[in-house]
Design a protein around this motif. Structure first.
Motif, PDB file in Angstrom:
ATOM      1  N   ALA A  80       0.828  -1.201   0.000  1.00 17.90           N
ATOM      2  CA  ALA A  80       0.000   0.000   0.000  1.00 17.90           C
ATOM      3  C   ALA A  80       0.863   1.252   0.000  1.00 17.90           C
ATOM      4  CB  ALA A  80      -0.935  -0.005   1.206  1.00 17.90           C
ATOM      5  N   VAL A  81       1.939   1.227   0.785  1.00 21.96           N
ATOM      6  CA  VAL A  81       2.868   2.362   0.824  1.00 21.96           C
ATOM      7  C   VAL A  81       3.505   2.582  -0.544  1.00 21.96           C
ATOM      8  CG1 VAL A  81       5.154   3.032   1.659  1.00 21.96           C
ATOM      9  CG2 VAL A  81       3.379   2.380   3.288  1.00 21.96           C
ATOM     10  N   VAL A  82       3.955   1.504  -1.156  1.00 24.12           N
ATOM     11  CA  VAL A  82       4.592   1.609  -2.474  1.00 24.12           C
ATOM     12  C   VAL A  82       3.586   2.129  -3.501  1.00 24.12           C
ATOM     13  CG1 VAL A  82       5.640   0.295  -4.359  1.00 24.12           C
ATOM     14  CG2 VAL A  82       6.297  -0.172  -1.995  1.00 24.12           C
ATOM     15  N   SER A  83       2.376   1.629  -3.434  1.00 21.11           N
ATOM     16  CA  SER A  83       1.342   2.087  -4.361  1.00 21.11           C
ATOM     17  C   SER A  83       1.063   3.579  -4.178  1.00 21.11           C
ATOM     18  CB  SER A  83       0.050   1.291  -4.147  1.00 21.11           C
ATOM     19  OG  SER A  83      -0.981   1.759  -4.989  1.00 21.11           O
ATOM     20  N   ALA A  84       0.963   4.014  -2.934  1.00 23.11           N
ATOM     21  CA  ALA A  84       0.724   5.434  -2.662  1.00 23.11           C
ATOM     22  C   ALA A  84       1.877   6.286  -3.177  1.00 23.11           C
ATOM     23  CB  ALA A  84       0.535   5.650  -1.163  1.00 23.11           C
ATOM     24  N   TYR A  85       3.108   5.819  -2.977  1.00 24.86           N
ATOM     25  CA  TYR A  85       4.288   6.548  -3.447  1.00 24.86           C
ATOM     26  C   TYR A  85       4.256   6.713  -4.968  1.00 24.86           C
ATOM     27  CZ  TYR A  85       9.204   7.928  -3.752  1.00 24.86           C
ATOM     28  OH  TYR A  85      10.363   8.618  -3.995  1.00 24.86           O
ATOM     29  N   VAL A  86       3.909   5.637  -5.658  1.00 26.50           N
ATOM     30  CA  VAL A  86       3.831   5.696  -7.124  1.00 26.50           C
ATOM     31  C   VAL A  86       2.695   6.613  -7.566  1.00 26.50           C
ATOM     32  CG1 VAL A  86       3.381   4.353  -9.208  1.00 26.50           C
ATOM     33  CG2 VAL A  86       4.900   3.438  -7.439  1.00 26.50           C
ATOM     34  N   ASN A  87       1.550   6.508  -6.906  1.00 25.65           N
ATOM     35  CA  ASN A  87       0.419   7.371  -7.248  1.00 25.65           C
ATOM     36  C   ASN A  87       0.811   8.854  -7.154  1.00 25.65           C
ATOM     37  OD1 ASN A  87      -1.169   5.099  -7.547  1.00 25.65           O
ATOM     38  ND2 ASN A  87      -2.168   5.291  -5.552  1.00 25.65           N
ATOM     39  N   ILE A  88       1.482   9.204  -6.064  1.00 27.22           N
ATOM     40  CA  ILE A  88       1.875  10.602  -5.855  1.00 27.22           C
ATOM     41  C   ILE A  88       2.956  11.018  -6.849  1.00 27.22           C
ATOM     42  CG2 ILE A  88       2.985  12.178  -4.222  1.00 27.22           C
ATOM     43  CD1 ILE A  88       1.466  10.661  -2.001  1.00 27.22           C
ATOM     44  N   SER A  89       3.842  10.106  -7.177  1.00 25.19           N
ATOM     45  CA  SER A  89       4.866  10.414  -8.179  1.00 25.19           C
ATOM     46  C   SER A  89       4.239  10.754  -9.522  1.00 25.19           C
ATOM     47  CB  SER A  89       5.825   9.227  -8.333  1.00 25.19           C
ATOM     48  OG  SER A  89       6.564   9.015  -7.149  1.00 25.19           O
ATOM     49  N   MET A  90       3.177  10.052  -9.878  1.00 28.00           N
ATOM     50  CA  MET A  90       2.468  10.369 -11.123  1.00 28.00           C
ATOM     51  C   MET A  90       1.706  11.681 -10.999  1.00 28.00           C
ATOM     52  SD  MET A  90       1.113   6.678 -12.567  1.00 28.00           S
ATOM     53  CE  MET A  90       0.226   6.220 -11.072  1.00 28.00           C
ATOM     54  N   LEU A  91       1.143  11.948  -9.827  1.00 29.53           N
ATOM     55  CA  LEU A  91       0.417  13.197  -9.615  1.00 29.53           C
ATOM     56  C   LEU A  91       1.327  14.408  -9.796  1.00 29.53           C
ATOM     57  CD1 LEU A  91      -2.079  14.823  -8.685  1.00 29.53           C
ATOM     58  CD2 LEU A  91      -1.353  14.386  -6.317  1.00 29.53           C
ATOM     59  N   ARG A  92       2.598  14.282  -9.429  1.00 31.55           N
ATOM     60  CA  ARG A  92       3.523  15.412  -9.522  1.00 31.55           C
ATOM     61  C   ARG A  92       3.624  15.967 -10.944  1.00 31.55           C
ATOM     62  NH1 ARG A  92       7.229  12.259  -6.164  1.00 31.55           N
ATOM     63  NH2 ARG A  92       7.216  13.052  -4.019  1.00 31.55           N
ATOM     64  N   GLN A  93       3.353  15.142 -11.949  1.00 31.73           N
ATOM     65  CA  GLN A  93       3.415  15.623 -13.330  1.00 31.73           C
ATOM     66  C   GLN A  93       2.274  16.583 -13.652  1.00 31.73           C
ATOM     67  OE1 GLN A  93       4.442  12.382 -16.303  1.00 31.73           O
ATOM     68  NE2 GLN A  93       3.793  11.119 -14.588  1.00 31.73           N
ATOM     69  N   GLN A  94       1.228  16.550 -12.839  1.00 35.65           N
ATOM     70  CA  GLN A  94       0.008  17.285 -13.173  1.00 35.65           C
ATOM     71  C   GLN A  94      -0.283  18.427 -12.196  1.00 35.65           C
ATOM     72  OE1 GLN A  94       0.239  14.434 -15.865  1.00 35.65           O
ATOM     73  NE2 GLN A  94      -1.165  16.138 -16.026  1.00 35.65           N
ATOM     74  N   ILE A  95       0.730  18.865 -11.451  1.00 32.04           N
ATOM     75  CA  ILE A  95       0.506  19.960 -10.513  1.00 32.04           C
ATOM     76  C   ILE A  95       1.286  21.195 -10.953  1.00 32.04           C
ATOM     77  CG2 ILE A  95       0.066  18.381  -8.613  1.00 32.04           C
ATOM     78  CD1 ILE A  95       2.869  18.929  -7.568  1.00 32.04           C
ATOM     79  N   PRO A 114       4.291  -7.394   5.900  1.00 32.13           N
ATOM     80  CA  PRO A 114       4.114  -6.264   6.825  1.00 32.13           C
ATOM     81  C   PRO A 114       2.635  -5.973   7.090  1.00 32.13           C
ATOM     82  CG  PRO A 114       5.733  -5.723   5.149  1.00 32.13           C
ATOM     83  CD  PRO A 114       5.060  -6.989   4.695  1.00 32.13           C
ATOM     84  N   ALA A 115       2.284  -5.979   8.372  1.00 27.95           N
ATOM     85  CA  ALA A 115       0.905  -5.693   8.751  1.00 27.95           C
ATOM     86  C   ALA A 115       0.667  -4.205   8.920  1.00 27.95           C
ATOM     87  CB  ALA A 115       0.559  -6.420  10.049  1.00 27.95           C
ATOM     88  N   SER A 116       1.740  -3.437   9.031  1.00 27.68           N
ATOM     89  CA  SER A 116       1.599  -1.991   9.210  1.00 27.68           C
ATOM     90  C   SER A 116       2.785  -1.290   8.567  1.00 27.68           C
ATOM     91  CB  SER A 116       1.520  -1.638  10.702  1.00 27.68           C
ATOM     92  OG  SER A 116       1.365  -0.247  10.887  1.00 27.68           O
ATOM     93  N   ALA A 117       2.521  -0.204   7.889  1.00 27.13           N
ATOM     94  CA  ALA A 117       3.586   0.580   7.256  1.00 27.13           C
ATOM     95  C   ALA A 117       3.143   2.049   7.235  1.00 27.13           C
ATOM     96  CB  ALA A 117       3.862   0.082   5.841  1.00 27.13           C
ATOM     97  N   THR A 118       4.130   2.947   7.300  1.00 25.86           N
ATOM     98  CA  THR A 118       3.821   4.367   7.477  1.00 25.86           C
ATOM     99  C   THR A 118       4.650   5.233   6.542  1.00 25.86           C
ATOM    100  OG1 THR A 118       3.291   3.997   9.811  1.00 25.86           O
ATOM    101  CG2 THR A 118       3.733   6.268   9.141  1.00 25.86           C
ATOM    102  N   VAL A 119       4.010   6.244   5.987  1.00 19.74           N
ATOM    103  CA  VAL A 119       4.707   7.268   5.214  1.00 19.74           C
ATOM    104  C   VAL A 119       4.401   8.629   5.843  1.00 19.74           C
ATOM    105  CG1 VAL A 119       4.741   6.028   3.025  1.00 19.74           C
ATOM    106  CG2 VAL A 119       2.782   7.464   3.600  1.00 19.74           C
TER     107      VAL A 119
END
Length: 296
Positions: free
Chosen positions: A97-112, A133-138
C-alpha cells in the motif's frame, strides 16, 4: 509591536521566540494563547546561506512566493501479517500500500503547478523480510502557493492514499500536524526595511524569490501570523559551507559573523517599527495593505 494607530499615545514591544517553527506550529499555539492580540505588526528574519556571487549581500526583504502553505501528514496503512514464503496469500501487505501510494503521488507530480511541492519518506516499512508487513507508514509534506490553493491539492493527494488502500485491501489512518499558511508579507514594511538597511550601508534586495534566484519552497508558521496581523519575514545571508538544516549551516549560524549580521537586521526592523510609530501615513499604509491581502 502594538499601538501603531493610537496617534502616538504610548506603545509596547513584545519579543517572542520561535518555538517549533519547522514543525509543531509553535506560533499557532501563540496565536491561540492570545500572544498577538492587540498587536499591529510583527517582524522577524531568518538566516540563509550566502548566495553564489553575492558575498556582499546582507539581507533580502522576502515579499512574494518564498514561503508556501504546507499540510503535513503521517499516513499509516494496516493490513494482515502472514508468512511471506509459506502463506503469503493469507496476508494483506501494508508495504504494498505504501509503495502504491508513493507511485500514485509520483504520477500526480506531473500534473501539478510548478509552485506546488509534494515530498515524503517511508518512515516504517515492516519488520522482517519473511513476514508480510501488517503496518507501514509514510510521512508527506504537501505545499502550495496559498492556503486557498493548498486545500484542493491536499484532497488530490488523499485520493492517492485512498486508492492504495483500496487496491491492497488495507485500511488507512491519517495523523495531521499543524497546517502552515502562506506568508502574506506586508509590502510597505518590506519597502521600508530595504530602504532602512541600504541607508545603514547593508546591501539589501527587495525579493529573494525573484531576484536572488531559487530560494523558494520553504514553509513557516509565521505565515499563520501574517493572516492575523501585518507581517514581515525577511531573510539574511550568512557565510556557511552548507545549506539550511546541515551541521555546516549550524556552524555558520553560530559564528561571530552570523551573530553580527543578525544584529544588523534587528536594527533594520527596529527602524521600520519606529517609523510606524511616528509616521501616521506609513501606519495607515501598513494596515491597508494587510486588509487587501486578506481579500485575495
Amino acid at each position: 509591536m502594538r499601538s501603531l494607530y493610537s496617534d502616538g499615545i504610548g506603545y509596547s514591544v513584545r519579543l517572542l521566540g520561535t518555538p517549533a517553527e519547522e514543525g509543531g506550529g509553535g506560533k499557532l499555539l501563540l496565536i491561540d494563547a492570545g500572544a498577538y492580540k492587540d498587536v499591529d505588526a510583527c517582524f522577524m528574519v531568518h538566516p540563509f546561506p550566502v548566495l553564489p556571487g553575492a558575498s556582499d549581500l546582507l539581507s533580502a526583504s522576502c515579499c512574494t512566493g518564498l514561503y508556501l502553505a504546507n499540510d503535513k501528514v503521517k499516513v499509516t496503512f494496516t493490513g494482515k501479517p502472514a508468512h511471506a514464503s509459506a502463506a503469503p496469500w493469507k496476508g494483506i501487505n501494508a508495504l504494498d500500500a505504501v509503495v502504491s501510494a508513493y507511485v500514485n503521488i509520483s504520477m500526480l507530480r506531473q500534473q501539478i503547478l510548478p509552485t506546488q511541492k509534494i515530498h515524503g519518506v517511508i518512515s516504517r516499512g515492516g519488520d522482517r523480510p519473511n513476514v508480510i508487513p501488517a503496518s507501514a507508514t509514510v510521512e508527506y509534506y504537501i505545499r502550495s502557493e496559498t492556503a486557498k490553493t493548498l486545500k484542493p491539492l491536499t484532497e488530490r493527494v488523499l485520493k492517492c492514499f485512498e486508492a492504495a488502500a483500496i487496491a491492497t485491501g488495507c485500511t488507512v489512518e491519517y495523523e495531521w500536524e499543524a497546517s502552515y499558511k502562506d506568508m502574506k508579507s506586508n509590502k510597505p514594511i518590506c519597502d521600508s526595511y530595504v530602504s532602512a538597511m541600504n541607508a545603514m550601508g547593508h546591501k539589501t534586495i527587495f525579493d529573494a524569490a525573484q531576484q536572488a534566484g531559487g530560494l523558494s519552497g520553504g514553509s513557516t508558521d509565521m505565515g499563520n501570523v501574517s493572516y492575523e496581523v501585518p507581517g514581515f519575514h525577511g531573510g539574511f545571508f550568512i557565510h556557511a559551507d552548507g545549506v539550511n538544516h546541515t551541521p555546516q549551516f549550524t556552524a555558520g549560524a553560530g559564528s561571530e559573523d552570523g551573530f553580527k549580521r543578525s544584529l544588523q537586521c534587528a536594527a533594520g526592523m527596529a527602524v521600520v517599527a519606529c517609523r510606524a510609530l511616528v509616521d501616521a501615513s506609513f501606519a495607515t499604509a501598513i494596515k491597508s495593505d494587510f486588509e487587501k491581502s486578506l481579500e485575495l
